[in-house]
Enzyme design. Structure first.
Site, PDB file in Angstrom:
ATOM      1  N   ARG A  78       0.849  -1.178   0.000  1.00 20.40           N
ATOM      2  CA  ARG A  78       0.000   0.000   0.000  1.00 20.40           C
ATOM      3  C   ARG A  78       0.894   1.240   0.000  1.00 20.40           C
ATOM      4  O   ARG A  78       1.728   1.418   0.884  1.00 20.40           O
ATOM      5  CB  ARG A  78      -0.914   0.003   1.228  1.00 20.40           C
ATOM      6  N   HIS A 122      -2.594  11.099   0.852  1.00 20.59           N
ATOM      7  CA  HIS A 122      -2.056  10.862   2.189  1.00 20.59           C
ATOM      8  C   HIS A 122      -1.387  12.158   2.673  1.00 20.59           C
ATOM      9  O   HIS A 122      -0.175  12.243   2.801  1.00 20.59           O
ATOM     10  CB  HIS A 122      -1.068   9.690   2.168  1.00 20.59           C
ATOM     11  N   GLU A 167      -6.980   8.755   6.431  1.00 23.70           N
ATOM     12  CA  GLU A 167      -7.141   9.397   7.731  1.00 23.70           C
ATOM     13  C   GLU A 167      -7.592  10.856   7.647  1.00 23.70           C
ATOM     14  O   GLU A 167      -6.873  11.778   8.052  1.00 23.70           O
ATOM     15  CB  GLU A 167      -5.851   9.289   8.540  1.00 23.70           C
ATOM     16  N   ASN A 292      -6.968   1.905  10.082  1.00 24.67           N
ATOM     17  CA  ASN A 292      -5.638   2.058  10.668  1.00 24.67           C
ATOM     18  C   ASN A 292      -5.770   2.034  12.186  1.00 24.67           C
ATOM     19  O   ASN A 292      -6.515   2.835  12.759  1.00 24.67           O
ATOM     20  CB  ASN A 292      -4.998   3.380  10.236  1.00 24.67           C
ATOM     21  N   TYR A 294      -3.668   1.866  15.972  1.00 25.53           N
ATOM     22  CA  TYR A 294      -2.420   1.960  16.722  1.00 25.53           C
ATOM     23  C   TYR A 294      -2.617   1.786  18.226  1.00 25.53           C
ATOM     24  O   TYR A 294      -1.802   1.159  18.888  1.00 25.53           O
ATOM     25  CB  TYR A 294      -1.744   3.316  16.450  1.00 25.53           C
ATOM     26  N   GLU A 351      -3.084   0.077   8.157  1.00 25.39           N
ATOM     27  CA  GLU A 351      -1.887   0.442   8.922  1.00 25.39           C
ATOM     28  C   GLU A 351      -2.007  -0.159  10.315  1.00 25.39           C
ATOM     29  O   GLU A 351      -3.082  -0.137  10.914  1.00 25.39           O
ATOM     30  CB  GLU A 351      -1.717   1.956   9.072  1.00 25.39           C
TER      31      GLU A 351
END
Length: 451
Positions: A78, A122, A167, A292, A294, A351
């Site tokens: 990606r 992005h 995002e 994504n 985290y 991600e």
């Protein structure tokens, strides 16, 4: 007896990067500047004055980097396109040199058996468009759709999975509300406008794909589950505001055609009313959702935390160098939430990764990174658990393939499964990268081995 972590047979294993963070050569071959080209030159905005002028030098070294992906056994990659490489003014004129680079990259990936997942945006808006208002200008939806169509016409078919935005929450929160990211604005009235035009742009690009493309297109969002710090009504209400702002603000309009009710409470007089035709544009059917992940947030009421009146409570846990709690259960929980709230759409983890300390240089042919190894193993097991609970997860892109420019944190934080010596550009696979190669080769079964 150890658990069998075999993944579905067509599960897509890959890694992820973004253009400004790795490419370097920002003005090469006729490219125009982006807002990040400007932002890194604004004194005090990026740690140590770091810039993406060289970064990982991927623009010149992409063939070697694709070989590295192949050596790791990756099935997908990606990446994002730098809009200003392709259209230096952001609209109108197409730059053949920039477009040719991405065509060469895609062809090289395919020659090596690696599927390209292309993200159109992005965070690196062409500077020329920022001069016209950027994401605050309602015309940006048309500019973005025109740019997207240029990419579709050149690469659709070779690229079969497209993403519009990466995002949008970070674009708005960092770039328009708190000023920590490009373009560096801090304005409560601008933030909702930027968010809305990002979503309109997403919808316009999906519409354009239905006219031009023949495969799949989706949206990539970052989601962070919110857990209350206590059972008090105030903390529970703070969780609802934080969840609406970060998570539901970008998904409810796409899936339901409306914003969460809490948005007006959060922004007050700065929250606009939008015409119904905007929601019809935003609510274009997508083929997949990129997620994504985290960390999580344990949230409490805080009257002084602007604008959410919600603060974060630190836990007794492992934290990464970016100050994010390692909490794999949050990944399982959020996948279940997507299943239940939005009808179980096909999801790719686009991600997932962690920044822990690695030295700037490496002696030998590998680097031990035990905390990242542990993070990777636990989060992949969490995804497997979610699949077992009926969540439609189709693939995983490790963030990141390479250590890179971590935006305003410069080169101080390393997320890569491959180490980069930024002085010499030497690439060295880390233990996490070697573990990931084993997981990919075994379709997950290597996760069954004890830590």
């Amino acid at each position: 007896m150890s658990k069998d972590y075999q993944f579905p047979p067509d599960f897509l294993w890959g890694s992820a990067t973004s253009a400004y963070q790795i490419e370097g050569s920002p003005l090469a071959d006729g490219a125009g500047p982006s807002i990040w080209h400007r932002f890194v030159r604004t004194p005090g905005m990026v740690k140590d004055g770091d810039t993406g002028d060289v970064a990982c030098d991927h623009y010149r070294r992409y063939k070697d980097d694709v070989k590295l992906m192949r050596d790791l056994g990756l099935k997908a990659y990606r990446f994002s396109v730098a809009w200003a490489r392709v259209m230096p003014e952001g609209r109108g004129r197409v730059n053949p040199g920039g477009l040719d680079f991405y065509e060469r990259l895609v062809d090289t990936l395919l020659e090596n058996g690696i599927e390209p997942l292309l993200t159109l945006y992005h965070w690196d808006l062409p500077a020329a468009l920022d001069d016209r208002g950027g994401w605050l200008n309602p015309d940006v939806a048309h500019w973005f759709a025109d740019y997207a169509s240029v990419m579709y016409r050149r690469l659709d078919g070779r690229v079969k999975r497209w993403a519009t935005l990466n995002e949008p929450w970070v674009v708005t929160d960092g770039g328009y509300l708190h000023g920590a990211l490009a373009p560096g604005h801090r304005n409560r009235f601008e933030a909702p406008i930027a968010s809305h035009h990002l979503l309109r742009s997403h919808g316009a690009a999906v519409q354009a794909y239905r006219a031009e493309g023949k495969h799949e297109i989706g949206l990539v969002v970052n989601l962070e589950p919110k857990y209350p710090a206590s059972d008090s009504a105030e903390d529970r209400a703070a969780v609802q505001r934080a969840d609406a702002y970060m998570n539901r603000q970008y998904l409810d309009p796409v899936f339901f055609g409306r914003y969460p009710d809490e948005m007006k409470e959060i922004f007050g007089e700065a929250w606009p009313e939008w015409p119904e035709e905007d929601y019809a544009l935003i609510r274009q059917p997508i083929d997949w959702l990129g997620f994504n992940y985290y960390t999580r947030s344990v949230t409490r009421h805080d009257e002084h935390a602007w604008p959410l009146r919600a603060g974060v409570v630190r836990q007794h846990a492992t934290y990464s160098e970016t100050g994010w709690e390692v909490f794999p259960q949050g990944l399982t929980d959020t996948l279940a939430w997507l299943r239940d709230r939005y009808g179980n759409p096909p999801v790719y983890i686009t991600e997932n990764g962690s920044a822990f300390y690695d030295p700037p240089t490496v002696e030998g042919d590998t680097l031990d990174d035990p905390l990242r190894v542990d993070y990777l193993r636990k989060h992949l097991r969490a995804i497997h658990d979610a699949i077992g609970q009926g969540c439609d997860v189709r693939g995983y892109m490790a963030w990141s393939l390479l250590d890179n420019l971590e935006w305003s944190l410069g080169f101080s934080k390393r997320f890569g499964i491959v180490h980069v010596d930024f002085q010499t550009q030497k690439r060295t696979p880390k233990a996490s990268g070697r573990l990931y190669a084993k997981i990919v080769a075994s379709n997950g079964r290597a996760l069954s081995e004890s830590a």
